[in-house]
Design an enzyme around this catalytic site. Sequence first.
Site, PDB file in Angstrom:
ATOM      1  N   ASP A 159      61.710  12.559 143.092  1.00  0.00           N
ATOM      2  CA  ASP A 159      62.215  12.191 142.263  1.00  0.00           C
ATOM      3  C   ASP A 159      61.179  12.417 141.228  1.00  0.00           C
ATOM      4  O   ASP A 159      61.286  11.869 140.263  1.00  0.00           O
ATOM      5  CB  ASP A 159      62.198  10.327 143.254  1.00  0.00           C
ATOM      6  CG  ASP A 159      63.689  10.614 143.514  1.00  0.00           C
ATOM      7  OD1 ASP A 159      64.254  12.244 143.750  1.00  0.00           O
ATOM      8  OD2 ASP A 159      64.118   9.761 143.819  1.00  0.00           O
ATOM      9  N   SER A 187     103.046  15.361 136.955  1.00  0.00           N
ATOM     10  CA  SER A 187     102.502  15.166 138.215  1.00  0.00           C
ATOM     11  C   SER A 187     102.883  15.256 139.579  1.00  0.00           C
ATOM     12  O   SER A 187     103.693  16.093 138.896  1.00  0.00           O
ATOM     13  CB  SER A 187     102.666  13.429 137.619  1.00  0.00           C
ATOM     14  OG  SER A 187     103.857  13.244 137.558  1.00  0.00           O
ATOM     15  N   GLU A 223      95.030  20.548 149.779  1.00  0.00           N
ATOM     16  CA  GLU A 223      93.884  19.811 149.602  1.00  0.00           C
ATOM     17  C   GLU A 223      93.887  18.478 149.906  1.00  0.00           C
ATOM     18  O   GLU A 223      95.044  17.967 150.108  1.00  0.00           O
ATOM     19  CB  GLU A 223      94.256  19.938 148.237  1.00  0.00           C
ATOM     20  CG  GLU A 223      92.985  21.502 147.183  1.00  0.00           C
ATOM     21  CD  GLU A 223      92.816  21.564 146.068  1.00  0.00           C
ATOM     22  OE1 GLU A 223      93.598  20.793 145.027  1.00  0.00           O
ATOM     23  OE2 GLU A 223      93.429  22.483 145.618  1.00  0.00           O
ATOM     24  N   LYS A 229      94.460  14.825 149.037  1.00  0.00           N
ATOM     25  CA  LYS A 229      94.933  14.233 147.721  1.00  0.00           C
ATOM     26  C   LYS A 229      93.473  12.883 147.352  1.00  0.00           C
ATOM     27  O   LYS A 229      93.889  11.529 148.322  1.00  0.00           O
ATOM     28  CB  LYS A 229      96.268  13.402 147.715  1.00  0.00           C
ATOM     29  CG  LYS A 229      97.028  12.606 146.155  1.00  0.00           C
ATOM     30  CD  LYS A 229      98.567  12.870 146.601  1.00  0.00           C
ATOM     31  CE  LYS A 229      99.126  12.834 144.948  1.00  0.00           C
ATOM     32  NZ  LYS A 229      98.808  11.470 144.208  1.00  0.00           N
ATOM     33  N   GLU A 270      89.148  15.203 139.850  1.00  0.00           N
ATOM     34  CA  GLU A 270      89.676  13.418 139.368  1.00  0.00           C
ATOM     35  C   GLU A 270      88.432  13.011 139.960  1.00  0.00           C
ATOM     36  O   GLU A 270      87.124  13.385 140.326  1.00  0.00           O
ATOM     37  CB  GLU A 270      90.019  13.503 140.869  1.00  0.00           C
ATOM     38  CG  GLU A 270      90.999  12.456 141.654  1.00  0.00           C
ATOM     39  CD  GLU A 270      92.569  11.949 140.832  1.00  0.00           C
ATOM     40  OE1 GLU A 270      93.353  13.109 140.364  1.00  0.00           O
ATOM     41  OE2 GLU A 270      92.742  11.259 141.448  1.00  0.00           O
ATOM     42  N   LYS A 281     100.207  22.932 147.459  1.00  0.00           N
ATOM     43  CA  LYS A 281      99.942  24.424 146.190  1.00  0.00           C
ATOM     44  C   LYS A 281     100.368  25.745 146.150  1.00  0.00           C
ATOM     45  O   LYS A 281      99.492  26.085 147.531  1.00  0.00           O
ATOM     46  CB  LYS A 281      98.980  24.038 144.752  1.00  0.00           C
ATOM     47  CG  LYS A 281      98.289  22.909 145.307  1.00  0.00           C
ATOM     48  CD  LYS A 281      96.906  22.612 144.343  1.00  0.00           C
ATOM     49  CE  LYS A 281      96.860  21.259 144.061  1.00  0.00           C
ATOM     50  NZ  LYS A 281      95.523  21.576 143.502  1.00  0.00           N
ATOM     51  N   CYS A 331      92.209 -29.952 142.080  1.00  0.00           N
ATOM     52  CA  CYS A 331      91.839 -29.539 143.169  1.00  0.00           C
ATOM     53  C   CYS A 331      91.728 -29.602 144.694  1.00  0.00           C
ATOM     54  O   CYS A 331      91.999 -31.199 144.806  1.00  0.00           O
ATOM     55  CB  CYS A 331      90.705 -29.230 142.336  1.00  0.00           C
ATOM     56  SG  CYS A 331      88.896 -28.428 143.833  1.00  0.00           S
ATOM     57  N   CYS A 333      89.052 -31.901 146.261  1.00  0.00           N
ATOM     58  CA  CYS A 333      88.090 -32.590 145.399  1.00  0.00           C
ATOM     59  C   CYS A 333      88.693 -33.800 144.463  1.00  0.00           C
ATOM     60  O   CYS A 333      88.697 -34.756 143.930  1.00  0.00           O
ATOM     61  CB  CYS A 333      86.907 -32.815 144.702  1.00  0.00           C
ATOM     62  SG  CYS A 333      87.126 -31.839 143.028  1.00  0.00           S
ATOM     63  N   CYS A 381      88.060 -25.572 138.073  1.00  0.00           N
ATOM     64  CA  CYS A 381      88.577 -27.107 138.873  1.00  0.00           C
ATOM     65  C   CYS A 381      87.121 -27.778 137.640  1.00  0.00           C
ATOM     66  O   CYS A 381      86.053 -27.070 137.550  1.00  0.00           O
ATOM     67  CB  CYS A 381      87.699 -27.488 140.680  1.00  0.00           C
ATOM     68  SG  CYS A 381      87.160 -29.209 140.591  1.00  0.00           S
TER      69      CYS A 381
HETATM   70  S1  IVH Z   1      96.969  18.798 141.046  1.00  0.00           S
HETATM   71  C1  IVH Z   1     100.682  19.427 138.902  1.00  0.00           C
HETATM   72  N1  IVH Z   1      95.576  18.027 143.273  1.00  0.00           N
HETATM   73  O1  IVH Z   1      97.624  13.553 142.002  1.00  0.00           O
HETATM   74  C2  IVH Z   1      99.204  19.746 139.198  1.00  0.00           C
HETATM   75  N2  IVH Z   1      96.284  16.714 141.956  1.00  0.00           N
HETATM   76  O2  IVH Z   1     100.744  13.444 141.094  1.00  0.00           O
HETATM   77  C3  IVH Z   1      98.651  18.009 139.661  1.00  0.00           C
HETATM   78  N3  IVH Z   1      95.347  14.161 142.770  1.00  0.00           N
HETATM   79  O3  IVH Z   1      97.421  13.404 138.505  1.00  0.00           O
HETATM   80  C4  IVH Z   1      97.700  17.851 139.673  1.00  0.00           C
HETATM   81  N4  IVH Z   1      94.227  14.978 144.278  1.00  0.00           N
HETATM   82  O4  IVH Z   1      95.327  12.403 139.417  1.00  0.00           O
HETATM   83  C5  IVH Z   1      96.175  17.954 141.978  1.00  0.00           C
HETATM   84  N5  IVH Z   1      93.985  17.994 145.092  1.00  0.00           N
HETATM   85  C6  IVH Z   1      94.473  17.143 143.557  1.00  0.00           C
HETATM   86  C7  IVH Z   1      94.697  15.667 143.779  1.00  0.00           C
HETATM   87  C8  IVH Z   1      95.740  15.780 142.366  1.00  0.00           C
HETATM   88  C9  IVH Z   1      94.509  14.048 143.605  1.00  0.00           C
HETATM   89  C10 IVH Z   1      96.474  13.172 141.497  1.00  0.00           C
HETATM   90  C11 IVH Z   1      96.265  13.915 140.260  1.00  0.00           C
HETATM   91  C12 IVH Z   1      97.045  14.327 139.603  1.00  0.00           C
HETATM   92  C13 IVH Z   1      98.485  12.977 140.438  1.00  0.00           C
HETATM   93  C14 IVH Z   1      99.272  14.151 140.794  1.00  0.00           C
END
Ligand code: IVH
Length: 676
Positions: free
Chosen positions: A38, A87, A118, A120, A179, A294, A412, A415, A430
Amino acid sequence: MPSKSAGPAIAKRMEKLRAQLREHDHRYYVLAEPTISDEEYDRLMRELVDLETTHPDLVTPDSPSHRVGGLPTKEFPTVAHAVPMLSLSNTYNEGEVRDFDRRVRMLLGKEPFRYVCELKFDGVAVSLLYRESVLARGATRGDGVRGDEITQNLKTIRSIPLRTFSKKKGMEDFEVRGEVLMEREDFRRMNEERDLAGEKMFINPRNSAAGTLKLQDPKIVASRPLKFFAYYIRSEMVELSSHYENLKLLRTLGFPVSEHARLCGSIGDVIEYWKEWEERREDLPYDIDGVVVKVDSLRQQDRLGAIAKSPRWAIAFKFAARQATTVLREVTLQVGRVGTVTPVAELEPVFIGGTTVSRATLHNEDYIKELDIRPGDTVVVEKGGDVIPKVSGVNLQRRTSGSAPFSMPNVCPECGSRIFRPEGEANYYCENGDCPAQVKGRIQHFAHRGAMDIEGLGEAVVDQLVNAGFVRTYTDLYELHKKREQLVSLERWGAKSVDNLLAAVEGSKQRPFSRVLFAMGIRHVGAGVAQLIVGRFHTIDELLTASQQEIEQIQGVGPRIAESIRRFLDDQHNRKNIERLRNAGLRLREEQKRVASGSPFLGKTLVLTGTLSSMSREDAKRKIEDLGGHVASSVSSNTDFVVVGEEPGSKYDKAKKLGVRTLDEKDFLSLLKKVS
Ligand code: IVH
């Protein structure tokens, strides 16, 4: 000095420093494998900052010095996303996930395909635009079409590259999404500090990350421990074909990408992945609320398209929330140190996520009204990670007839004084400063580990001493020795325990000024702020005569804090207490200042593990703190050093894994020696 006369040598040196710092940031914050100390890092940064100060025209937008936060903004400009941020639709069980898989197979016909699974992350989605490899714009998701431009705030997150390593040709202009989140331990520590400073606490790590990104002062954002994970990249220049390959590409560009993504050949494997993480989620340092599935091929993603706001090529497979339903027996009120009156749900005990919950927060009056929560109701109780359980909903079908809405009492519970709700605030207070709950709360805060650290003066003892009339303010603690005989005759006490307590009180007189200032319990003044103040005003007398404007000028101290300090110091009652502390011999001037500025631990976070042969853990902690360091209870990527004694615990393994520097006892002692 203009750059022409500065000469190309200086510009070159600055470029070299930026490149070195960028490399070390990546090693430290993304790979968790630092290769320099550091001190060396600080030296490079200092050199760059010095050069930038003398040659402001040579400052570039990707300079690593920008991480500390720029000037506050009034309002965030709205920006449009070139491609909407969609979303995900949510599923909660295997059946729904199999439905999703059937749909994908049907739409893709006979084509083979793969899934990428992945985690979430339970955080906040953001978009990052890079132009010529430099972070040019950062924005929130907003409504998916438009978001807030928060570039300055995002720049303070150390794991977000300000300039990427462009290892692939054409990969200079692109968008990354991912994220922003806060780790549970960081969240817990931050909330503890806020609580001690009398500030509003955040409900969970996600709210805390979201709240932080909305702050208008990037300097405060820089001080909050935010992390980032990238999970999406889009380029108009380079053709990309596989999501899984994109994750690798993101890594080579220098982004932090979770190591837990997995390619799955069948929906069975996807379900396995989900089950595995449902079990392992607590092992992660941050919260996840499910997994994301995905389709890997981007061409196939295109073919599948989207309906409304969700893609047909991805789905969120969520975990069942850690919640349960139970009966709300009654609502009681809890009174805090600064007089805040908080409604608490007293519940039929219920087992959630490994523990029995019988109390939960109801936040405030408005929250109860909004959800129309009534005593006797069947309510939903939620618990997330380390977070205080909360009542998150009501099952109206099970409401019994004759139930009545909750109404806030006007006195309160401790007291009997009137309680009031200031305009524009959600909390009740209070009005009686002598309310036993407040009196006890103030003394507990004073004696707390992070403040005066008076051993043996915990909640139960404070209760007893206050109830028996021995202490009314924390200043009375320093008169206790005069009442030794009476104390010895108290129930559950004896000569030995009284002497121990008196010795601990006496010993606390050696705490440095910053701790005393923190212990006084001034609203909004946490341990960190107290240190900032003491750094500017070295004695209590300097502080007593300082104007609000002068206090406000300290970096990191805003008008709200300054006003609170001024108000506290102007109060006659508080002044008297300060004089009593002075007469008792407490340190009201900073004596360690000179030592601390050359201290290797100044501003550093250390963790202790194992047994040291030369001193107790408490002594080690005190020494570190006296040198301006902070001792944390667990190792994270924010830890600077782990001091390793005999028979170290799992903290040692974690330190090795994260690449945190370790010090054996010899190293530690020699660093201590350096400054003593
Ligand atoms: S992919 C259409 N991957 O989930 C693709 N989203 O409801 C959408 N999120 O707004 C994003 N982990 O905030 C993706 N590994 C991940 C994620 C992720 C969390 C959240 C993200 C998004 C929401 C979708």
